[in-house]
Write an enzyme that holds these catalytic residues in place. Sequence first.
Site, PDB file in Angstrom:
ATOM      1  NE  ARG A 110       4.729  -9.668  -0.447  1.00 11.03           N
ATOM      2  CZ  ARG A 110       3.753  -9.403   0.387  1.00 11.03           C
ATOM      3  NH1 ARG A 110       3.797  -9.900   1.620  1.00 11.03           N
ATOM      4  NH2 ARG A 110       2.732  -8.641   0.038  1.00 11.03           N
TER       5      ARG A 110
ATOM      6  CE  LYS B 123       6.505  -4.670  -0.883  1.00  7.88           C
ATOM      7  NZ  LYS B 123       6.193  -4.865  -2.329  1.00  7.88           N
TER       8      LYS B 123
ATOM      9  CG  HIS C 145       5.911 -13.536  -6.502  1.00  7.95           C
ATOM     10  ND1 HIS C 145       6.221 -13.194  -5.197  1.00  7.95           N
ATOM     11  CD2 HIS C 145       4.910 -12.704  -6.869  1.00  7.95           C
ATOM     12  CE1 HIS C 145       5.458 -12.185  -4.820  1.00  7.95           C
ATOM     13  NE2 HIS C 145       4.640 -11.880  -5.810  1.00  7.95           N
TER      14      HIS C 145
ATOM     15  NE  ARG D  84       2.454 -12.779  -2.682  1.00  9.59           N
ATOM     16  CZ  ARG D  84       1.982 -12.470  -1.483  1.00  9.59           C
ATOM     17  NH1 ARG D  84       2.098 -13.330  -0.489  1.00  9.59           N
ATOM     18  NH2 ARG D  84       1.388 -11.307  -1.270  1.00  9.59           N
TER      19      ARG D  84
ATOM     20  CG  HIS E 291      -2.147  -8.326  -1.777  1.00  3.29           C
ATOM     21  ND1 HIS E 291      -2.886  -8.904  -2.795  1.00  3.29           N
ATOM     22  CD2 HIS E 291      -0.874  -8.773  -1.940  1.00  3.29           C
ATOM     23  CE1 HIS E 291      -2.096  -9.661  -3.535  1.00  3.29           C
ATOM     24  NE2 HIS E 291      -0.879  -9.602  -3.034  1.00  3.29           N
TER      25      HIS E 291
ATOM     26  CE1 TYR F 197      -2.424 -13.803  -7.927  1.00  6.38           C
ATOM     27  CE2 TYR F 197      -3.172 -12.206  -6.310  1.00  6.38           C
ATOM     28  CZ  TYR F 197      -2.177 -12.981  -6.848  1.00  6.38           C
ATOM     29  OH  TYR F 197      -0.901 -12.927  -6.302  1.00  6.38           O
TER      30      TYR F 197
END
Length: 339
Positions: free
Chosen positions: A159, A184, A256, A259, A282, A291
């Site tokens: 990110r 995150k 992004h 990414r 994640h 994806y």
Amino acid sequence: MTLIASHITVFLQQRLPVERRASFNTCDSYAYAFKLLFEYASDRLKVPPSQLHLEQLDSDLIVAFLNHLETKRHNGPSSRNTRLAAIKSFMHFMEYRVPTALEHIRRVLAIPSKKADTRLVRHLCIEEMQCILDAPVPSRRDGIRDRAMLHLCFAAGLRVSELVGMRLDDVQLRPHPSVLVHGKGRRDRCLPLWKETTSALRAWIAVRGPVQVPELFLNAHGEPMTRSGFEYILHKHVRTAASRCPSLANRRISPHVLRHTCALRVLEATKDLRRVSLWLGHAHMQTTEMYTRADPSVRLEVLEAVTPPKLRSGRFKATDALIASLMPSSVMRRGERQI
């Protein structure tokens, strides 16, 4: 009536950063959401923001504010839901501080989020990604920095906040090159580096020079790189790469997208969704499942694994009435009648 000013101060300065240990980006996003809300409420109710009361922020005003974001500010459903999440978090906080307003708070908490369209993730093919990585000129200091940033952002699937927040001591080049990513939700992950990425990082560290700030990447003034700074660098090199790769022209490529491109390359190589989730950091596998909708190789595997039903052979045979209607004489007579 309960003045809201003192409560929002405690929420933003104590509740979020100290008790909830929210990240700086989360605190900044929440603060901006309330800035927009208070400006809207002040204009609608004709009172200064410092004189707003909790009871004035009822469900009708909140819904009107959310509609204002979409119609006047042209925000999408995702941004709308982000602002609503900040408001609901504050209302949960107020449940314990002002129990007498519990019924009023529950009406606000009952406001539903807006459903958004589920679109395919935007990504680049490997040729397009390679053209962007080759765009920086490595004979200049800023070119060496830009090349290292682009390689690291793509290879590690970072990110933009993870990239600009990376510190020099988070990089280990020996004996096994790797980076420590502060992700995150306070989830750290350690990722190995490709040889090309290691070479780009080693070249940047060699010319980075002694500076007081701990961040790995710096701007032209020797200060930590910002999100907007990296976005500008990416857009600049995308324009350069578009001269060699026409498919990049007139495309909106954000950090992004790099990414997403990394995630699809990992999925293509491993065929393992869990490894993609671990690589990207994640929190839930449901986030990574998006994806599979963008990877055509997954569809091809399904296509090859399933035996389709056979079609019965046969030939079409027109009826006599159909053949007669197509004869030149019949067509001419219909045309004459229409005239």
